[in-house]
Enzyme design. Structure first.
Site, mmCIF file in Angstrom:
data_model
loop_
_atom_site.group_PDB
_atom_site.id
_atom_site.type_symbol
_atom_site.label_atom_id
_atom_site.label_comp_id
_atom_site.label_asym_id
_atom_site.label_seq_id
_atom_site.Cartn_x
_atom_site.Cartn_y
_atom_site.Cartn_z
ATOM 1 N NE ARG A 1 -39.991 -16.383 -61.848
ATOM 2 C CZ ARG A 1 -40.437 -17.032 -60.896
ATOM 3 N NH1 ARG A 1 -39.296 -17.032 -60.583
ATOM 4 N NH2 ARG A 1 -41.093 -17.112 -61.177
ATOM 5 N NE ARG B 1 -48.019 -19.725 -57.848
ATOM 6 C CZ ARG B 1 -46.368 -19.339 -58.822
ATOM 7 N NH1 ARG B 1 -45.509 -19.362 -58.508
ATOM 8 N NH2 ARG B 1 -46.831 -19.635 -60.127
ATOM 9 C CG ASP C 1 -43.271 -15.604 -55.199
ATOM 10 O OD1 ASP C 1 -42.807 -16.149 -56.185
ATOM 11 O OD2 ASP C 1 -43.430 -14.825 -56.114
ATOM 12 C CG HIS D 1 -41.310 -13.721 -59.090
ATOM 13 N ND1 HIS D 1 -41.789 -13.977 -58.374
ATOM 14 C CD2 HIS D 1 -41.770 -13.299 -60.088
ATOM 15 C CE1 HIS D 1 -42.934 -14.923 -59.853
ATOM 16 N NE2 HIS D 1 -42.224 -14.633 -60.591
HETATM 17 P P1 NAD Z 1 -47.071 -13.405 -73.855
HETATM 18 O O1 NAD Z 1 -46.824 -13.566 -74.669
HETATM 19 O O2 NAD Z 1 -48.934 -14.122 -73.392
HETATM 20 O O3 NAD Z 1 -47.942 -11.845 -73.521
HETATM 21 C C1 NAD Z 1 -46.606 -10.423 -74.130
HETATM 22 C C2 NAD Z 1 -47.548 -10.238 -74.226
HETATM 23 O O4 NAD Z 1 -46.285 -9.014 -74.876
HETATM 24 C C3 NAD Z 1 -48.029 -10.398 -76.220
HETATM 25 O O5 NAD Z 1 -49.002 -10.266 -76.088
HETATM 26 C C4 NAD Z 1 -46.951 -9.469 -77.225
HETATM 27 O O6 NAD Z 1 -47.539 -8.956 -78.258
HETATM 28 C C5 NAD Z 1 -46.285 -7.780 -75.947
HETATM 29 N N1 NAD Z 1 -45.414 -6.783 -76.527
HETATM 30 C C6 NAD Z 1 -44.826 -7.980 -76.562
HETATM 31 N N2 NAD Z 1 -43.267 -6.746 -77.182
HETATM 32 C C7 NAD Z 1 -44.052 -5.286 -76.675
HETATM 33 C C8 NAD Z 1 -43.793 -3.796 -76.662
HETATM 34 N N3 NAD Z 1 -42.438 -3.568 -77.388
HETATM 35 N N4 NAD Z 1 -45.311 -3.359 -76.664
HETATM 36 C C9 NAD Z 1 -46.395 -3.654 -76.341
HETATM 37 N N5 NAD Z 1 -47.209 -4.962 -76.173
HETATM 38 C C10 NAD Z 1 -45.424 -6.072 -76.711
HETATM 39 O O7 NAD Z 1 -47.055 -13.569 -72.451
HETATM 40 P P2 NAD Z 1 -47.683 -13.634 -70.796
HETATM 41 O O8 NAD Z 1 -47.697 -14.579 -71.026
HETATM 42 O O9 NAD Z 1 -48.246 -12.955 -70.632
HETATM 43 O O10 NAD Z 1 -46.473 -13.125 -69.917
HETATM 44 C C11 NAD Z 1 -45.870 -11.610 -69.633
HETATM 45 C C12 NAD Z 1 -44.576 -11.737 -68.667
HETATM 46 O O11 NAD Z 1 -45.581 -11.653 -67.304
HETATM 47 C C13 NAD Z 1 -43.201 -12.342 -69.195
HETATM 48 O O12 NAD Z 1 -42.528 -11.123 -68.705
HETATM 49 C C14 NAD Z 1 -43.971 -13.161 -68.285
HETATM 50 O O13 NAD Z 1 -42.527 -13.752 -67.190
HETATM 51 C C15 NAD Z 1 -44.711 -12.786 -66.624
HETATM 52 N N6 NAD Z 1 -45.120 -13.202 -64.948
HETATM 53 C C16 NAD Z 1 -44.849 -12.271 -64.450
HETATM 54 C C17 NAD Z 1 -45.484 -13.376 -63.699
HETATM 55 C C18 NAD Z 1 -45.170 -12.766 -61.888
HETATM 56 O O14 NAD Z 1 -45.314 -13.274 -60.496
HETATM 57 N N7 NAD Z 1 -44.688 -11.595 -61.678
HETATM 58 C C19 NAD Z 1 -45.940 -14.481 -63.094
HETATM 59 C C20 NAD Z 1 -45.870 -14.928 -64.640
HETATM 60 C C21 NAD Z 1 -45.560 -14.487 -65.464
#
Ligand code: NAD
Length: 317
Positions: A91, A154, A151, A178
């Site tokens: 991450r 989970r 987490d 995380h």
């Molecule tokens: P994804 O690629 O499906 O979606 C990301 C979106 O962000 C896309 O639609 C993209 O167009 C948009 N984007 C990118 N740059 C942008 C900008 N400058 N302005 C506006 N929109 C923009 O990815 P995802 O699977 O939805 O994951 C999103 C984030 O969530 C990732 O960083 C991932 O690691 C994180 N995540 C966090 C957790 C957690 O527990 N916190 C769990 C899973 C995923």
């Protein structure tokens, strides 16, 4: 917070963002949901798709594709925008790329006149929450990350299976980053009111510390396993975001291991955002619960804190 029209702006309508949006619609957690994404075509399509499901829901939510101007009177800005983790990528490696993304988002939310609560899910979430705090200039109580909420869910799920008890009665938390340095402080884990360490002592034939360590390892590596199997994780985090949004709108004073800015707890400096049990209400992060950690747990928590701090300082803004 104006709760006669609960308004959420979702920035980032990818898998995580839309899993939250889908959960939000099904659970009617808000009255107005605005979708914003760099990929406007996608965000418009997502708004259409969700709206077509409205007829089958119990909600009359107003859902539309919008712009940063729509943040002005929103209560919560949920940020799920960014680049995703690739198989095998940590991450923290995402950090630099996602900081650039946030530099194009947070200042625009703020200049709309937004005065609500930022809720960040983008990884590495603890550092992206701190980046949001720095870029926004908001009071720290109004900048929250999902932290180790997922987490912790989970962990409870696995403990519920292991001890054969409803996971809602397993009170155990994952704290710290995380990510790879997260910790399960077993000294703080109870089944209802009974410490799990007592359960192990009383039933050595059934339970062991080795098993618990295996469970915490499974929690720590769950995301890697899901990413290997299906590319990314989204339902669990989408529901976690939805649950946090509900706690804020309902002024619940519920406890979540969100990523919050420490306020001198554990004798640590108060500038790092890190996962720790925190009482959430309509004002955001209300009270942080300082746990009575063992020496070993505290050492690990401090290591996690240090990793988050050092990585934040490695960012080039
Ligand atoms: P994804 O690629 O499906 O979606 C990301 C979106 O962000 C896309 O639609 C993209 O167009 C948009 N984007 C990118 N740059 C942008 C900008 N400058 N302005 C506006 N929109 C923009 O990815 P995802 O699977 O939805 O994951 C999103 C984030 O969530 C990732 O960083 C991932 O690691 C994180 N995540 C966090 C957790 C957690 O527990 N916190 C769990 C899973 C995923």
């Amino acid at each position: 917070m104006a709760n006669n029209n609960r308004k959420v702006v979702l920035i980032g309508t990818g898998m995580v963002g839309m899993s939250f949006a889908y959960a939000a619609l099904n659970q009617s957690v808000c009255d107005e949901l605005v979708l914003i994404d760099l990929n406007e075509v996608r965000a418009k399509g997502e708004a259409m798709d969700l709206n077509h499901g409205l007829a089958f829901s119990n909600s009359s939510m107003k859902i539309y594709f919008g712009s940063y101007n729509d943040c002005s009177n929103a209560d919560i800005a949920v940020i799920c925008a960014g680049v995703n983790q690739q198989p095998g990528e940590s991450r923290l490696e995402l950090l630099q790329r996602n900081t650039k993304v946030f530099s194009s988002i947070v200042p625009r939310v703020v200049s709309s006149g937004f005065d609500g609560i930022f809720l960040v899910a983008t990884n590495p979430v603890d550092i992206m929450t701190r980046v949001t705090y720095e870029l926004s200039g908001f009071n720290a109580a109004k900048v929250i990350g999902t932290g180790t909420t997922l987490d912790t869910a989970r962990l409870r799920y696995l403990l519920g299976k292991y001890f054969e008890v409803d996971p809602r009665h397993m009170h155990a938390y994952v704290i710290g980053e995380h990510g790879d340095s997260e910790i399960v402080p077993w000294s703080q884990a109870v089944m209802a009111v009974k410490p799990v360490t007592d359960l192990i002592k009383q039933h050595p034939d059934l339970y062991s510390m080795d098993d618990l360590d295996r469970i915490s390892e499974n929690v720590r590596t769950a995301a890697y396993e899901i990413i290997k199997a299906k590319g990314s994780t989204y339902y669990g985090i989408g529901m976690a975001v939805c649950r946090i949004v509900r706690a804020i709108f309902n002024n619940e004073n519920s406890v979540f291991t969100v990523s919050v800015r420490l306020r001198g707890e554990y004798g640590l400096r108060n500038d790092v955002f890190i996962g720790n049990p925190c009482i959430l209400n309509s004002g955001g992060a209300n009270r942080i619960l300082e746990l009575n950690l063992t020496e070993d747990e505290l050492e690990k928590f401090k290591d996690s804190y240090k990793i988050l701090d050092e990585n934040f300082h490695s960012i080039e803004f």
